[in-house]
Structure formats: C-alpha cells, structure tokens
Design an enzyme around this catalytic site. Structure first.
Site, PDB file in Angstrom:
ATOM      1  N   GLU A  53       4.843  12.142   8.336  1.00 29.00           N
ATOM      2  CA  GLU A  53       4.945  11.056   7.348  1.00 29.00           C
ATOM      3  C   GLU A  53       5.424  11.548   5.995  1.00 29.00           C
ATOM      4  OE1 GLU A  53       1.257   9.343   6.135  1.00 29.00           O
ATOM      5  OE2 GLU A  53       0.234  11.274   6.003  1.00 29.00           O
ATOM      6  N   ASP A  76      -0.948   5.184  -2.547  1.00 31.21           N
ATOM      7  CA  ASP A  76      -2.369   5.488  -2.707  1.00 31.21           C
ATOM      8  C   ASP A  76      -2.631   6.917  -2.201  1.00 31.21           C
ATOM      9  OD1 ASP A  76      -1.588   4.310  -0.239  1.00 31.21           O
ATOM     10  OD2 ASP A  76      -3.632   3.717   0.221  1.00 31.21           O
TER      11      ASP A  76
END
Length: 380
Positions: free
Chosen positions: A328, A133
């Site tokens: 990340e 997403d």
C-alpha cells in the site's frame, strides 16, 4: 474489467442513494464519515471507455446528491482581502473514540478533560475521512518548543488543497455531463459553481510568495507552508490553472528537497512516525503529481513527469523482486522496501498501487526501463 468497474460504481451509487454520500467503510459506525468525493471522477473514467450515456442519464442525480452532501455538510465560508469564498473541509462532528481503534483513541486522550477528549475524537474521525490518517498535515502545534503530535489533530481547521481540487473537477464534470444530456439550466448552474471554485482556490489557497497552492488554516488564518504532494493537485484537477501559475508550481517542486528521494515523492518532509508523513510514499499521490505535470504544455514539466514515473515503477519492481508482493505504501529511504508507521502493519495487495502501475504503464510503457534495460518492449 469494464464490467467490474461498472459494478463497483453501482455499489457506490447505491450507498449515495441510501446515505447521501459514500461512507468511510462498509460498517454502520462509518455512516457519518465520508470518503473523499471521487465518485464523479470514477464515472468520467468509465464513460471514457464505454460512452454509456444511458448509465450517466440514469445515475447523474446521484452524482449531484454526493456533491450536495459536501456543499451542505462540509462547506465553510472563508474571508480574505475583504471578500467571502465558499470552500470545503473534512469535518466529522461525532465524538467518542473510533470503534475500529477504540483503545488507541482512549489512550491518546487520557488526561484530557471530557470536552477536549470529545473534540479530539471528532477531529481524528475527520482525519480518517480525508484518507490521510494520520499526518502532520492535520496537526496544529502549540508554542515552541513543544512538538506537534497526534494529540494536536485539528482536521476541521484545515481547508485542504486536494479536497477543493477534487470538487473543482467534480463541478466541471457535472456541468459537462448535464450539457451532454441537454440540460442547459443544470449545466449553467455547475459551470457557475466551477468558476466560483476556481476563484476561491486562487484567492484562498494560492500563495504568491511560495508559488504554489497551500492548505489554509482557519484557526491561524494563514497557510501551512509545509511540502505535501497534494499542494500540486490543482494541476491534475485542471482547475483553470493559468500558465504562469503552472510554471511557478513546477519551479516549486523542482526546488523542493522532495525530489532528492528517487524512490518516490514523500508524503511530507516531517518524520513523525505517522504513515502519511516521511519516509512513506503513496501511489495515489505519485499519480496526481505525475498526471498533473504530464498535462502541462511545458516540455520541462512533461520530462519531470516521466522521470517521476520511471522512479516509481522501478521502486515497485525492486520491492516486488525482494518481497514478492505489492504494498500500500513504500519507503523513500534506502534501496527499496515497504512503508511503515501508523496504527497497523503495512498491507500487501494493493488496489491503488496496482492501479497506478497499470496507469503509468499505459502512459509510458514503451519508454520505461529497469536500470538501463528495457522493461517492456512495444507489442509485449
């Protein structure tokens, strides 16, 4: 670390026992959204280190329960060449804006009629369920020259290669787990499910002209020919890939411009501003490509796996030396920096980044080097 891994798996098993699946997060509004179904694969990793068959015996019914959720709530029949196949998709049939991004979703759907708004909000939740997403992977563009955007998210129309590869591996593992515990009836049931999945993946997702597996769009009844690292996940999942198909998939990757980025494999080749698109690279996607190539009998594939691992470790090291943190996601452009885009600032940490680095060090630690000098000496 073994105790920590066991504790994490137990937490996930508790969620499956309570909800029938692992929700997208630990809040009540995530209850009808799942995570991708990695739990059985987590248990496989735990068992490889512990051979804890008692733990498996006590919890195998919960692994099957998570699998049933995907087969009962997220499966769809696809017909090709006159034959019907059962495959899986991300599909959250819950309208209203996401509570965690309420104002963002309201603004995105502004100007739409109510039915279109509710449909978009459900599709956004489906994309969140996938973990990607957001990405151009889920966009269904209108007629040219209109560019696709987040407003065109139609996750439920996509049969994703990676989700079905994960479930292919899950079925194979469940068959082997039941066989190890002496339950031949269940073992045969899941072996049959695995064989059906292999046939479905090859019939629906394999593209003979391009020579790789591609997401299939139900609405358009055709493949999405765009590059994503997920196109190669059947190699990693060991989804009964024939040597000829593995060779063609290797050639597909070698000929892709994705390999022109030495900081890592980009998540796509589309610059949309979304975080699961160019220029971002994510650790889990590096791992599944590298691990899939490393399993090959082809020396060329194994050499490429090492090169990709080397590139990724160097990127992580270069960024760490600049910013004193792991991130990340990473930017494949330039000389090394954290990724960007999406709905929030890039996160430091970071669990899967650290985990993939440890895994690559375990695979290749005695061979890796930083700009020609040995990073890790044997015995260090």
């Amino acid at each position: 670390m073994v105790a920590t891994a066991r504790g994490m798996i137990q937490n996930f098993l508790y969620l499956v026992d309570k909800f029938g699946h692992i929700p997208n997060g630990g809040r009540i509004y995530y209850e009808r959204r799942s995570q991708p179904p990695f739990l059985t694969l987590m248990v496989e990793s735990y068992l490889k280190h512990t051979n804890d068959t008692a733990f498996l015996r006590d919890n195998l019914h919960l692994l099957e329960a998570e699998y049933r959720f995907w087969q009962e709530q997220r499966a769809v029949n696809v017909t090709t060449a006159g034959k019907e196949y059962l495959l899986n998709r991300y599909n959250v049939r819950v309208g209203e804006p996401r509570p965690e991004s309420y104002s963002v979703d309201v603004e995105l759907a502004a100007g739409m009629d109510e039915e279109a708004q509710q449909e978009l909000w459900a599709e956004l939740k489906g994309a969140a369920e996938s973990g990607w997403d957001f990405s151009s992977r889920w966009f269904l563009p209108g007629p040219p020259p209109l560019p696709a955007s987040q407003k065109d998210t139609q996750t439920s129309t996509v049969i994703p290669v990676d989700l079905n590869a994960i479930l292919c591996r899950t079925e194979q593992l469940l068959a082997s787990f039941y066989k190890a515990l002496g339950n031949s009836e269940k073992a045969n049931q899941f072996q049959a499910a695995y064989e059906s999945r292999v046939a479905a993946v090859q019939a629906v997702l394999w593209n003979e002209n391009i020579g790789v597996w591609l997401d299939y769009n139900l609405a358009r009844q055709r493949h999405n020919e765009a590059f994503y690292p997920s196109n190669l996940t059947p190699l990693w999942a060991e989804c009964s890939v024939e040597p000829a198909a593995a060779e063609r998939a290797l050639r597909y990757l070698e000929e892709s411009s994705a390999l022109s980025y030495t900081n890592g494999i980009p998540t796509s080749l589309a610059r949309t501003g979304e975080q699961w698109d160019l220029p971002n690279a994510w650790a889990p996607l590096q791992y599944v490509v590298i691990a899939g190539l490393a399993k090959s009998s082809s020396p060329r594939a194994r050499d490429l796996a090492f090169t990709l691992a080397q590139n990724w470790v160097r990127t992580n090291l270069a960024v760490y030396e600049k910013y004193h943190a792991m991130f990340e996601k990473y930017d494949v452009d330039g000389d090394g920096k954290p990724g960007s885009g999406g709905e929030y600032e890039v996160q430091e940490g970071f669990g899967w980044t650290n985990g993939v680095i440890f895994q690559l060090l375990d695979f290749y630690g005695d061979r890796l080097n930083a700009m020609g000098s040995s990073m890790f000496r044997s015995g260090d």
